[in-house]
Design an enzyme around this catalytic site. Structure first.
Site, PDB file in Angstrom:
ATOM      1  N   HIS A 186       0.834  -1.221   0.000  1.00  0.00           N
ATOM      2  CA  HIS A 186       0.000   0.000   0.000  1.00  0.00           C
ATOM      3  C   HIS A 186       0.864   1.264   0.000  1.00  0.00           C
ATOM      4  O   HIS A 186       0.523   2.261   0.629  1.00  0.00           O
ATOM      5  CB  HIS A 186      -0.936   0.023   1.216  1.00  0.00           C
ATOM      6  N   ASN A 211     -10.084  -2.824   2.742  1.00  0.00           N
ATOM      7  CA  ASN A 211      -9.818  -2.828   1.303  1.00  0.00           C
ATOM      8  C   ASN A 211     -11.111  -2.564   0.534  1.00  0.00           C
ATOM      9  O   ASN A 211     -12.190  -2.546   1.129  1.00  0.00           O
ATOM     10  CB  ASN A 211      -9.265  -4.201   0.874  1.00  0.00           C
TER      11      ASN A 211
END
Ligand code: HDE
Length: 698
Positions: free
Chosen positions: A81, A154
């Site tokens: 990420h 997510n």
């Protein structure tokens, strides 16, 4: 003699800085440039030298400090990420969950809680692009009155693996390959698919990753999921299992794969820019916040284990109750200080919210705290402004460490202590009533390294997902697998995936095999025979999002001699519905309209391809069109809009450009009449019916 700024004219006259002036100096103390320790700097253009031609002198602490600070500007990027963007906003509870939890953020209807939300890709580095096929992170830090709550989720409700011990393997396989350093931010390569084929538990998630959800149109148009199962705990310490959901007000919308690829070149910052511009313009992105609540008995009755993060709970089984909303209304002031230094921790949970035994979550409870130590370099990262608990004080007897920014008072830095009685500050004390309490849960058993039997069904939900999609989405998914496997060089890697796909859906496997021109192997051995579950239309995107111009951008390609009245009518209609209009012209200086008026351009044609818009209009003159016919950027503008299933509005003069670009008449290719109404309808969505005529799908 040269003056202190390197100019060659006589005296250096101080200029009291005004924006736009070439060189600005300050005389007022509050406007002065200083060293890090506040010493005013007289000259920021020239280093100290022995004579005008050097050498430089070690004595120049102004130079040394500036260069040294610069040398250390970078910190390690996130392991996963790494690339992301964020915004500030607030959460507002609309329905109390008081019966289920004592977490105040979920019990006080109408109360607003400040938050910081960061969206990210997973596989690419911080400098990669915004639009690869990838899962997106959806992390929210709520600054609640009872401490920070980080819901680190997510945009896909399930995960690739069931046990945290496999996470390093998954990420190694997904990131650029170890020996060659590529591909960057891409799943289409041997190592990822080798891992996927060997790990049948990843099959459900790979269905999602190959769906259009993994190529979102905008951060503002993504759903978010807490993924892991958590617990809510009420005043009586009674637990309820919970799954957290975010639903975008603009609906879940995606790009076409070819569009996502081209966007990577046209605007690597497409999502970052979109979020920033939307907030800056006052079009604040908004999400509904929902929960799926279930008791132990309900959980026990499900045909899968809620501790298994490769499974979702279909909404049709346990409905999502909307209990709040999130609005993002403020861009960060500084990307590094806020977005980059934000440290999200699944362990940040206020009293009333608790973890479950999900073995993936259990690993996460360790990992995030740990990773911040190497990324931010100090145990005091919680003192950085973006990470601080802002909704309440934070105080304890932890002390010192690198970059300590607090100055605790008093002698007592241990507990218990009795110094308070002697008139000293004794320090904060534990709070049995309002403090965080772990939910009492019965645990016993033999120490084993085992996966629960209840985690063994790897295919039923993959099948559920695939079969619940519309025909269009199934074709996209199958084509995505074909694309990805076509980038894999090992035949056995492709074959193993095909064998697993046989267990998901034989038709899917056949389509992919055909797309690869490969032989279809028999199904792989499945630990548990896949079950047919009741289909879940809620898992679709197509047909679910609202048809609206809100949040969408229309690009109008204009030339000299264009009809300004049509441009005005388009602008009024689109902006009136909450959309944005951008004028694209052959030259950035704009065009002269038919009536002699000047029209400014927002973008030049070569730098503003149609991929950055949701719909386009061609408002051109006859001469202008004739010139555009010789410009490939103009032909691509139309051809790509057509290929990416976008509405195309045109004035009759643009017909030759349509013909040259292969845009055949269909309900989405609309002549712009005086009221432009006919164009608005297709501009509110994509022209899915056009797709079979523009690409061969698996
Ligand atoms: Fe993460 N994850 N993760 N993850 N994750 C990180 O923490 C990790 C997982 C997610 O915007 C890291 O601060 C392990 C699931 C997001 O800053 C790291 C496992 C989900 C973000 C880490 C998982 C996520 C991260 C890297 C398997 C969806 C970015 C930098 C047990 C629910 C947050 C950092 C942001 C970041 C570990 C699995 C979401 C290394 C070990 C499942 C959105 O600690």
């Amino acid at each position: 003699m040269a003056n202190s700024r390197g100019a060659d004219a006589g005296e250096a006259t101080p200029i009291t800085g005004k924006a736009g002036e070439l060189h600005q100096t300050a005389s007022a103390p509050e406007a002065r440039l200083t060293t890090n320790f506040g010493v005013p700097v007289s000259d920021d253009q020239n280093s100290l030298k022995a004579g005008p031609r050097g050498p430089a002198l070690l004595e120049d602490f102004v130079l040394r400090e500036k260069i040294q600070h610069f040398d250390h500007e970078r910190i390690p990027e996130r392991i996963v990420h790494a690339r992301g963007s964020a915004a500030h906003g607030y959460f507002e509870l609309t329905k109390s969950l008081a019966g289920y939890t004592r977490a105040r953020i979920l019990t006080e209807v109408g109360e607003r809680t400040a938050l910081f939300a960061r969206f990210s890709t997973v596989a690419g580095g911080a400098g990669s692009v915004d639009t690869p096929r990838d899962v997106r992170g959806f992390a929210v830090k709520f600054y609640t009155k009872e401490g920070n709550w980080d819901l680190v989720g997510n945009n896909i409700p399930v995960f690739f693996i069931q046990d945290a011990i496999k996470f390093p393997d998954l990420i190694h396989a997904a990131k650029m390959e170890a020996d060659r350093g590529y591909p960057q931010a891409a799943t289409a390569h041997d190592t990822l698919w080798d891992f996927i084929g060997l790990m049948p538990e990843s099959t459900h998630m790979i269905m999602w990753a190959m769906s259009d959800r993994a190529i979102p149109r905008s951060f503002r148009m993504m759903e978010g999921f807490g993924v892991n199962t958590f617990r809510l705990v009420n005043d009586r310490d009674e637990p309820t299992f919970v799954k957290f959901h975010w639903r975008p007000k603009l609906g879940t919308q995606s790009t076409c794969w070819d569009e996502a690829v081209k966007l990577a070149g046209a605007d690597p910052d497409f999502h970052r820019r979109d979020l920033h511009e939307a907030i800056a313009s006052g079009a604040f992105p908004e999400w509904e916040f929902g929960v799926q609540l279930l008791s132990q008995a309900q959980a026990d009755a499900l045909p899968f284990d809620i501790l298994d993060a490769t499974k979702l709970i279909p909404e049709e089984m346990i409905p999502i109750e909307v209990v709040g909303r999130m609005v993002l209304d403020r861009n960060p002031d500084n990307f590094f200080a806020e977005t980059e230094q934000a440290a999200f921790l699944p362990t940040n949970m206020p009293p009333g919210i608790d973890a479950s035994e999900d073995p993936l979550l259990q690993g996460r409870l360790f990992s995030y705290q740990d990773t911040q130590l190497s990324r931010l370099g100090s145990v005091n990262f919680h003192e950085l402004p973006i990470n601080q608990a802002k909704g309440c004080p934070f105080q304890n007897l932890q002390r010192d460490g690198h970059m300590q920014m607090q100055i605790p008072k008093g002698r007592a830095n241990y507990e218990p202590n009795s110094l308070a009685e002697a008139g000293e500050i004794g320090g904060p004390r534990e709070a049995p009533a309002g403090g965080f309490r772990t939910t009492p849960a019965a645990t016993e058993g033999t120490k084993v390294r085992l996966r629960a039997e209840t985690f063994a069904d790897h295919y039923s939900q993959a099948r559920l997902f695939y079969r619940s999609q519309t025909k269009i989405e199934q074709a996209h998914l199958a084509s995505a697998v074909v694309f990805e496997l076509s980038k894999c060089s090992f035949e056995h890697v492709r074959a193993r995936v095909l064998a697993n796909l046989q267990n998901v859906d034989p038709d899917l496997a056949r389509r992919v095999a055909h797309g690869l021109n490969a032989e279809l192997p028999p199904p792989s051995a499945a630990a548990v025979k896949p079950q047919d579950m009741a289909l879940s239309p809620a898992l679709r995107i197509v047909g679910k999002y609202p048809e609206t111009l809100k949040g969408r951008a229309v690009g109008i390609l204009v030339t000299d001699g264009a009809d300004g009245a049509v441009v005005d009518a388009l602008r009024k209609a689109v902006e009136g519905e909450g959309g944005r209009v951008k004028i694209v012209a052959p030259r950035i200086g704009g065009v002269t309209l038919k009536d002699g008026k000047a029209l400014e351009a927002d973008g030049q044609l070569a730098g503003s391809p149609s991929v950055i818009f949701d719909a386009v209009a061609l408002v051109v003159s006859e001469d202008g069109c004739a010139q555009l016919l010789g410009e490939s950027a103009a032909r691509d503008f139309v051809a790509n809009a057509y290929g990416h299933l976008k509405a195309i509005g045109f004035t009759p003069q643009a017909q030759p450009l349509l013909d040259r670009s292969g845009a055949a008449p269909d309900p989405g290719v609309v002549e712009l009449a005086a009221d432009v109404e006919a164009f608005l309808k297709p501009a509110r969505t994509r022209q899915w019916e056009r797709e079979p005529s523009v690409r061969m799908l698996a």
